[in-house]
Design a protein around this motif. Sequence first.
Motif, PDB file in Angstrom:
ATOM      1  N   HIS A 120       0.832  -1.203   0.000  1.00 47.23           N
ATOM      2  CA  HIS A 120       0.000   0.000   0.000  1.00 47.23           C
ATOM      3  C   HIS A 120       0.866   1.251   0.000  1.00 47.23           C
ATOM      4  O   HIS A 120       0.647   2.184  -0.799  1.00 47.23           O
ATOM      5  N   SER A 121       1.857   1.282   0.868  1.00 45.67           N
ATOM      6  CA  SER A 121       2.728   2.456   0.947  1.00 45.67           C
ATOM      7  C   SER A 121       3.518   2.649  -0.340  1.00 45.67           C
ATOM      8  O   SER A 121       3.621   3.766  -0.872  1.00 45.67           O
ATOM      9  N   ALA A 122       4.098   1.552  -0.853  1.00 42.88           N
ATOM     10  CA  ALA A 122       4.870   1.659  -2.085  1.00 42.88           C
ATOM     11  C   ALA A 122       3.992   2.112  -3.247  1.00 42.88           C
ATOM     12  O   ALA A 122       4.414   2.935  -4.077  1.00 42.88           O
ATOM     13  N   ALA A 123       2.761   1.587  -3.327  1.00 42.78           N
ATOM     14  CA  ALA A 123       1.862   1.986  -4.415  1.00 42.78           C
ATOM     15  C   ALA A 123       1.540   3.477  -4.342  1.00 42.78           C
ATOM     16  O   ALA A 123       1.522   4.172  -5.369  1.00 42.78           O
ATOM     17  N   GLN A 124       1.294   3.979  -3.147  1.00 40.81           N
ATOM     18  CA  GLN A 124       1.002   5.404  -3.004  1.00 40.81           C
ATOM     19  C   GLN A 124       2.199   6.265  -3.413  1.00 40.81           C
ATOM     20  O   GLN A 124       2.062   7.230  -4.176  1.00 40.81           O
ATOM     21  N   VAL A 125       3.355   5.891  -2.918  1.00 41.14           N
ATOM     22  CA  VAL A 125       4.562   6.675  -3.186  1.00 41.14           C
ATOM     23  C   VAL A 125       4.933   6.614  -4.664  1.00 41.14           C
ATOM     24  O   VAL A 125       5.227   7.638  -5.297  1.00 41.14           O
ATOM     25  N   PHE A 126       4.925   5.419  -5.232  1.00 38.92           N
ATOM     26  CA  PHE A 126       5.332   5.262  -6.632  1.00 38.92           C
ATOM     27  C   PHE A 126       4.321   5.928  -7.573  1.00 38.92           C
ATOM     28  O   PHE A 126       4.702   6.510  -8.590  1.00 38.92           O
ATOM     29  N   ARG A 127       3.033   5.823  -7.257  1.00 37.29           N
ATOM     30  CA  ARG A 127       2.036   6.459  -8.121  1.00 37.29           C
ATOM     31  C   ARG A 127       2.214   7.974  -8.135  1.00 37.29           C
ATOM     32  O   ARG A 127       2.074   8.618  -9.184  1.00 37.29           O
ATOM     33  N   ALA A 128       2.523   8.541  -6.973  1.00 33.58           N
ATOM     34  CA  ALA A 128       2.751   9.984  -6.920  1.00 33.58           C
ATOM     35  C   ALA A 128       3.950  10.386  -7.778  1.00 33.58           C
ATOM     36  O   ALA A 128       3.954  11.470  -8.377  1.00 33.58           O
ATOM     37  N   ARG A 129       4.947   9.497  -7.869  1.00 36.57           N
ATOM     38  CA  ARG A 129       6.130   9.787  -8.696  1.00 36.57           C
ATOM     39  C   ARG A 129       5.957   9.337 -10.137  1.00 36.57           C
ATOM     40  O   ARG A 129       6.793   9.632 -10.982  1.00 36.57           O
ATOM     41  N   ARG A 130       4.881   8.568 -10.381  1.00 34.04           N
ATOM     42  CA  ARG A 130       4.601   7.994 -11.698  1.00 34.04           C
ATOM     43  C   ARG A 130       5.730   7.073 -12.171  1.00 34.04           C
ATOM     44  O   ARG A 130       6.036   6.989 -13.348  1.00 34.04           O
ATOM     45  N   SER A 131       6.289   6.335 -11.222  1.00 30.24           N
ATOM     46  CA  SER A 131       7.355   5.395 -11.564  1.00 30.24           C
ATOM     47  C   SER A 131       7.614   4.481 -10.375  1.00 30.24           C
ATOM     48  O   SER A 131       7.581   4.924  -9.227  1.00 30.24           O
ATOM     49  N   GLY A 132       7.882   3.193 -10.663  1.00 23.10           N
ATOM     50  CA  GLY A 132       8.235   2.262  -9.604  1.00 23.10           C
ATOM     51  C   GLY A 132       7.764   0.861  -9.938  1.00 23.10           C
ATOM     52  O   GLY A 132       6.965   0.650 -10.859  1.00 23.10           O
ATOM     53  N   THR A 133       8.255  -0.106  -9.176  1.00 20.60           N
ATOM     54  CA  THR A 133       7.956  -1.516  -9.403  1.00 20.60           C
ATOM     55  C   THR A 133       7.672  -2.184  -8.070  1.00 20.60           C
ATOM     56  O   THR A 133       8.441  -2.024  -7.114  1.00 20.60           O
ATOM     57  N   ILE A 134       6.578  -2.960  -8.014  1.00 21.44           N
ATOM     58  CA  ILE A 134       6.224  -3.719  -6.821  1.00 21.44           C
ATOM     59  C   ILE A 134       6.113  -5.191  -7.201  1.00 21.44           C
ATOM     60  O   ILE A 134       5.316  -5.554  -8.072  1.00 21.44           O
ATOM     61  N   VAL A 135       6.910  -6.026  -6.556  1.00 22.21           N
ATOM     62  CA  VAL A 135       6.883  -7.468  -6.773  1.00 22.21           C
ATOM     63  C   VAL A 135       6.379  -8.122  -5.496  1.00 22.21           C
ATOM     64  O   VAL A 135       6.995  -7.977  -4.435  1.00 22.21           O
ATOM     65  N   ASN A 136       5.258  -8.820  -5.590  1.00 24.14           N
ATOM     66  CA  ASN A 136       4.697  -9.542  -4.449  1.00 24.14           C
ATOM     67  C   ASN A 136       4.923 -11.033  -4.651  1.00 24.14           C
ATOM     68  O   ASN A 136       4.482 -11.594  -5.659  1.00 24.14           O
ATOM     69  N   ILE A 137       5.572 -11.674  -3.693  1.00 24.31           N
ATOM     70  CA  ILE A 137       5.854 -13.101  -3.810  1.00 24.31           C
ATOM     71  C   ILE A 137       4.695 -13.885  -3.225  1.00 24.31           C
ATOM     72  O   ILE A 137       4.434 -13.846  -2.020  1.00 24.31           O
ATOM     73  N   ALA A 138       3.987 -14.590  -4.088  1.00 21.56           N
ATOM     74  CA  ALA A 138       2.873 -15.446  -3.671  1.00 21.56           C
ATOM     75  C   ALA A 138       3.366 -16.893  -3.677  1.00 21.56           C
ATOM     76  O   ALA A 138       4.442 -17.192  -3.149  1.00 21.56           O
ATOM     77  N   SER A 139       2.610 -17.796  -4.273  1.00 17.43           N
ATOM     78  CA  SER A 139       2.975 -19.209  -4.348  1.00 17.43           C
ATOM     79  C   SER A 139       2.019 -19.886  -5.318  1.00 17.43           C
ATOM     80  O   SER A 139       0.875 -19.438  -5.482  1.00 17.43           O
ATOM     81  N   VAL A 140       2.447 -20.984  -5.934  1.00 17.54           N
ATOM     82  CA  VAL A 140       1.512 -21.763  -6.758  1.00 17.54           C
ATOM     83  C   VAL A 140       0.369 -22.301  -5.899  1.00 17.54           C
ATOM     84  O   VAL A 140      -0.703 -22.611  -6.425  1.00 17.54           O
ATOM     85  N   LEU A 141       0.582 -22.378  -4.588  1.00 18.09           N
ATOM     86  CA  LEU A 141      -0.488 -22.844  -3.708  1.00 18.09           C
ATOM     87  C   LEU A 141      -1.636 -21.841  -3.628  1.00 18.09           C
ATOM     88  O   LEU A 141      -2.697 -22.159  -3.093  1.00 18.09           O
TER      89      LEU A 141
END
Length: 261
Positions: A120-141
């Motif tokens: 949430h924090s990264a999305a807010q900050v990156f959207r304000a800058r109009r640049s950034g990458t968020i990688v969320n590690i999930a699982s095949v499960l």
Amino acid sequence: MSHQLALITGASSGIGATYAKQLAARGANLILVARDAARLNALAQSLRDEHGVEVNVLAADLTHHADLQKVDREIHENTQITMLVNNAGMTVEGEFIEGDIAQIQTMLTLNITALTQLAHSAAQVFRARRSGTIVNIASVLALVSESANSAYNASKAYVLSLTRNMNRELVDSGVRVQAVLPGLTRTEIFERAGKSINDLPAEMLMEVDDLVSAALSGLDAGELVTIPSVEDISLWQRYDEARIAILPYISLNKPASRYLS
């Protein structure tokens, strides 16, 4: 990636440490987050020596509110951060119903609550800058309901769903998001859950270097969802098409004809 600064959680070992190594090899500077400061510092020094990148260490246990807030502040206040690898996670031993509920709640705090706040924090900050990458590690499960600990599977299904919706909200914002769904990977997560990786068939295990390399290739290709162990991408595409095909019927306000007498 010479002008990138990636913050990686769960960076002291396994997938997180391997992301650190491979991103450093690409020229990215790093902030490494995990509980074990000694391991973080050793990894940081090796990456500085080998790749000449800047590496800072932020020791934190993301299941503790104060530590989570510390990392959250770093994302908000450090304007150089361009990438979040939301990797920290854990599993628990045994099945859900017979499991230790305190351990399960700790797992959910790490796998869901901490990941959500940082995303949430990264999305807010990156959207304000109009640049950034968020990688969320999930699982095949995230795609499986019939094996392993159901609370763990559900936590990873949450990560996948969260990432999909983040992508919808961030369309045309300049921010990239990716969910990575590892299969069985040779890391310490099994030992931490009281299991032995040696009990698993070798042919079912992916090496962690291969996993992260594939995940980064998927990111480079612009994939929203990357399943490193799936060679035939059409399998995933057909799975997703079936999911999308049912959506129009979910919102109907009357029962399907097969339920009517």
